[in-house]
Design an enzyme around this catalytic site. Structure first.
Site, PDB file in Angstrom:
ATOM      1  N   ASP A  40      71.022  61.092  20.972  1.00 53.83           N
ATOM      2  CA  ASP A  40      72.051  61.985  21.508  1.00 53.83           C
ATOM      3  C   ASP A  40      71.801  63.429  21.071  1.00 53.83           C
ATOM      4  O   ASP A  40      71.436  63.677  19.918  1.00 53.83           O
ATOM      5  CB  ASP A  40      73.413  61.514  20.988  1.00 53.83           C
ATOM      6  CG  ASP A  40      74.561  62.290  21.590  1.00 53.83           C
ATOM      7  OD1 ASP A  40      74.868  62.061  22.768  1.00 53.83           O
ATOM      8  OD2 ASP A  40      75.143  63.139  20.883  1.00 53.83           O
ATOM      9  N   GLU A  42      67.864  62.877  24.536  1.00 53.75           N
ATOM     10  CA  GLU A  42      68.729  63.688  25.392  1.00 53.75           C
ATOM     11  C   GLU A  42      68.405  65.148  25.083  1.00 53.75           C
ATOM     12  O   GLU A  42      68.964  65.747  24.183  1.00 53.75           O
ATOM     13  CB  GLU A  42      70.212  63.399  25.118  1.00 53.75           C
ATOM     14  CG  GLU A  42      71.109  64.072  26.160  1.00 53.75           C
ATOM     15  CD  GLU A  42      72.543  64.328  25.705  1.00 53.75           C
ATOM     16  OE1 GLU A  42      73.383  64.584  26.569  1.00 53.75           O
ATOM     17  OE2 GLU A  42      72.823  64.303  24.495  1.00 53.75           O
TER      18      GLU A  42
END
Ligand code: GLC
Length: 534
Positions: free
Chosen positions: A209, A259
Site C-alpha cells: 500500500d 501501489e
C-alpha cells in the site's frame, strides 16, 4: 465446475489474472451484514470457475476500520469481523487446491492509532524512544500551536494532529493513521517479520500500500506544490527498503505488487528493477480516458517504461479506490481523477457497459498481468450511497464535496431473489445495495450468454488456453483512426473500435470472441472489441 488447473511455474505472476477481493463486501458467511472469510471460502468455486490465477485481499487484519482496514492495529491477527487466523490459513490452502494463489495487502506507511506501538508512543510522552517510531515534532508558533510543516494530507486537510502534551504527529492520511518513521531500524525489522509471517502461511504475494510514500525527507521541509518535489513521495532511500524486502520474498518465492502512483515513468520504473518489486499497478492505464490515441500512448509508454527493467506490465481498470468502470466510461469525461470526483455526475450506463466490455478484451489481450476488481466481472456500476450511510473518510475530509469511495465498495449481488441479493443472510448489509441490482446478480448472469460474467468467463478461459496471450511481445497493426489493432504471437489479433464509424476487421481465419454483436456486413461497431485468429 472447471477442473482445477495445475499450478503454473515460478513466473506465474508475469501473466496472471488477479482478482481483488474487498472482504467486507464480497460474501457474508455468518450473516451479520459484513463480508468475511467464511463467505470467501464458500465462494471459492465461483472464483475457480471464473478462471482467475490469484486473489488479492485488501487488508483483513485487526482494524478499527476508520479507513476500510487500511488502518491496521495488528498484522498477525485477522479482524474478528472477518474470522480467525486459522480460517485465513484454511482459505489460503483451499484456494491453492483450486489453483488460486493468495496475495495479502501490507500497509507499511502507517498503522492504526490503536496499534500498540502508537498507544505506547502516546503514553510515553515527548523525547521517549517509543515516539521515535513515528514522526512526533513540536509545533511552530510562539506556543507550538502551529503544525510543524505545511504538508497537505492525501485525504484533504492537514497532515498533523496535536496530542494533549503539545507535540504533533504526522499522518499523510487520516489522524487515525499515524505515519511510521522508516529511518528507524525497528520499523524495518517489524515489517520484514510480518512479510515472513504471511509467506510462511502460504501466501504467494504481497500488495504494498502507498508504496512510494514511506520515506520522508528528514528535515520535513515545507514545499511549494507543483514547484518542489514532494518531500514525502518517492525519496531515493526508499529503494533500499524494497531491496531488503526482495531478499525476504525471494527466500519464499513470493512476489510484490506495489501501489506506486508516480507520473514520472523513469522514476516509476526504478521500483521494478530486478532486485526490487516484481510488479506495480498501472495507474496510467487506469486513469486514461476512453480515447484511442490516449490509450495507445498509455500502452506504448507502459511497455517502454517496463522493458528496460524486464518487469511485466499490469493492466488495471478499477479498484476499491476509484469510480467503477461502467460508470466512468459512460460519462462525458471518461478519465479518472480523484480531484474531480463529484456527486451526481451524469452517466450513460449502456454506453459505459459496452465500453467496459471492450476494455475487458483490450486489457486481457495486452502483454503482462491483469487485475480484476470484484464486481467488474458483473458489470456493476458505481452505487449512489445515501449520504447518511457514507463511511469513507475521503468524503468527510473533503468537506462533503467528494462522494468518497463507498460507491465502488457496495456488497456483491449473488442471487437475484434472495435477501441482500444473496450477499448474506441479513437483509441489510453494511452498505446498502441499490434497488435495481437483481439484474447484476451472479445467478442471473450465469444463465445468460450475453452477460458481462459470461464474457469474462470466456475471455479468461481463452486467455489461459492461448499461450500467445499474457507475457510476451505485441505489435500494432495498421488501422483506421480511432481503432486499436494489435497482434500477439503469430496468430492472435485484438481489434478495438473507439471511433464513431464501423471498422473493417483485418483478414482472419476465425472470430474467437467479441464484446458485442458485429454488424451484418462483418464490420466492427463502435465501442466493441474482438479477438481474432488469423
Ligand atoms: C491506498 C489504499 C486506500 C487507502 C490508502 C491509505 O491508497 O488503496 O484504500 O485509503 O492507501 O492506506
Amino acid at each position: 465446475m472447471a477442473a482445477p488447473t495445475p499450478p503454473r511455474t515460478d513466473d506465474w505472476w508475469r501473466d496472471a489474472v488477479i482478482y481483488q477481493v474487498y472482504p467486507r463486501s464480497f460474501a457474508d458467511g455468518d450473516g451479520d451484514g459484513t463480508g468475511d472469510l467464511a463467505g470467501v471460502r464458500a465462494r471459492l468455486p465461483y472464483l475457480a470457475e471464473l478462471g482467475v490465477d490469484a486473489v488479492w485481499f485488501t487488508p483483513w487484519y485487526l482494524s478499527p476500520l476508520v479507513d476500510g482496514g487500511y488502518d491496521v492495529a495488528d498484522y498477525r491477527t485477522i479482524d474478528p469481523a472477518f474470522g480467525t487466523l486459522a480460517e485465513a490459513e484454511k482459505l489460503i490452502a483451499e484456494a491453492r487446491e483450486l489453483g488460486i494463489r493468495t496475495i495479502v495487502d501490507i500497509v507499511p506507511n502507517h498503522v492504526s492509532d490503536q496499534h500498540p506501538w502508537f498507544r505506547a508512543a502516546l503514553a510515553a510522552g515527548p523525547g521517549s524512544p517509543e515516539r521515535e517510531l513515528f514522526h512526533f515534532r513540536p509545533g511552530r508558533g510562539a506556543n507550538g500551536e502551529l503544525p510543524p510543516n505545511d504538508w497537505p494530507s492525501q485525504f484533504a486537510g492537514s497532515t498533523w494532529t496535536r496530542v494533549p502534551d503539545g507535540e504533533w504527529y504526522l499522518h499523510l492520511f487520516t489522524p487515525e493513521q499515524p505515519d511510521l518513521n522508516w529511518a528507524h531500524p525497528a520499523v524495518r525489522q517489524e515489517h520484514e517479520d510480518v512479510l515472513r509471517f504471511w509467506f510462511e502461511r502460504g501466501v504467494a504475494g504481497v500488495r504494498i500500500d502507498s508504496a512510494a510514500l514511506l520515506v520522508k525527507d528528514p528535515a520535513l521541509p515545507d514545499f511549494v506544490a507543483g514547484v518542489d518535489r514532494e518531500p514525502f513521495v518517492d525519496q531515493d532511500e526508499i529503494h533500499d527498503i524494497y531491496r531488503s524486502w526482495r531478499a525476504v520474498a525471494d527466500a519464499y518465492g513470493g512476489v510484490f505488487v506495489g501501489e506506486v502512483w508516480l507520473p514520472d515513468a523513469e522514476r516509476f520504473a526504478r521500483y521494478l528493477r530486478p532486485d526490487e518489486l516484481h510488479t506495480a499497478f498501472n495507474f496510467n492505464f487506469l486513469t486514461c480516458p476512453w480515447e484511442a490515441g490516449r490509450l495507445r500512448r498509455s500502452i506504448d509508454d507502459t511497455l517502454a517504461e517496463h522493458a528496460p527493467v524486464g518487469a511485466p506490465a499490469t493492466w488495471v481498470l478499477c479498484n476499491h479506490d476509484v469510480t467503477r468502470t461502467v460508470t466512468r466510461y459512460g460519462r462525458a469525461d471518461t478519465a479518472f481523477d480523484f480531484a474531480t470526483k463529484r456527486f451526481g455526475t451524469p452517466t450513460d450506463l449502456d454506453l459505459g457497459t459496452r465500453r467496459a466490455r471492450a476494455a475487458a478484451l483490450l486489457s486481457l489481450a495486452l502483454p503482462g498481468s491483469v487485475y480484476l476488481y470484484q464486481g467488474e466481472e458483473l458489470g456493476l456500476p458505481e452505487a449512489d450511497v445515501p449520504l447518511d450511510r457514507i463511511e469513507d473518510p475521503m468524503h468527510f475530509r473533503s468537506g462533503g464535496t467528494d462522494p468518497g469511495r463507498d460507491g465502488c465498495r457496495v456488497p456483491l449481488p449473488w442471487e437475484a431473489e434472495a435477501p441482500s441479493y444473496g450477499f448474506g443472510a441479513q437483509a441489510e448489509p453494511w452498505l446498502p445495495q441499490p434497488a435495481d441490482w437483481a439484474r447484476y446478480a451472479v445467478d442471473r448472469q450465469s444463465g445468460d450468454p450475453d452477460s458481462m460474467l459470461a464474457l469474462y468467463r470466456e475471455a479468461l478461459r481463452l486467455r489461459r488456453a492461448e499461450p500467445g496471450f499474457g507475457d510476451g511481445p505485441m505489435a500494432w497493426l495498421p488501422s483506421e483512426d480511432g481503432v486499436l489493432a494489435f497482434r500477439r504471437s503469430h496468430d492472435l489479433v485484438c481489434v478495438v473500435n473507439l471511433s464513431a464509424a464501423p471498422a473493417a476487421l483485418p483478414p482472419h481465419e476465425r472470430l474467437l470472441l467479441a464484446s458485442g454483436p458485429l454488424h451484418a456486413d462483418g464490420t466492427l461497431p463502435r465501442d466493441t472489441a474482438v479477438w481474432l485468429r488469423g
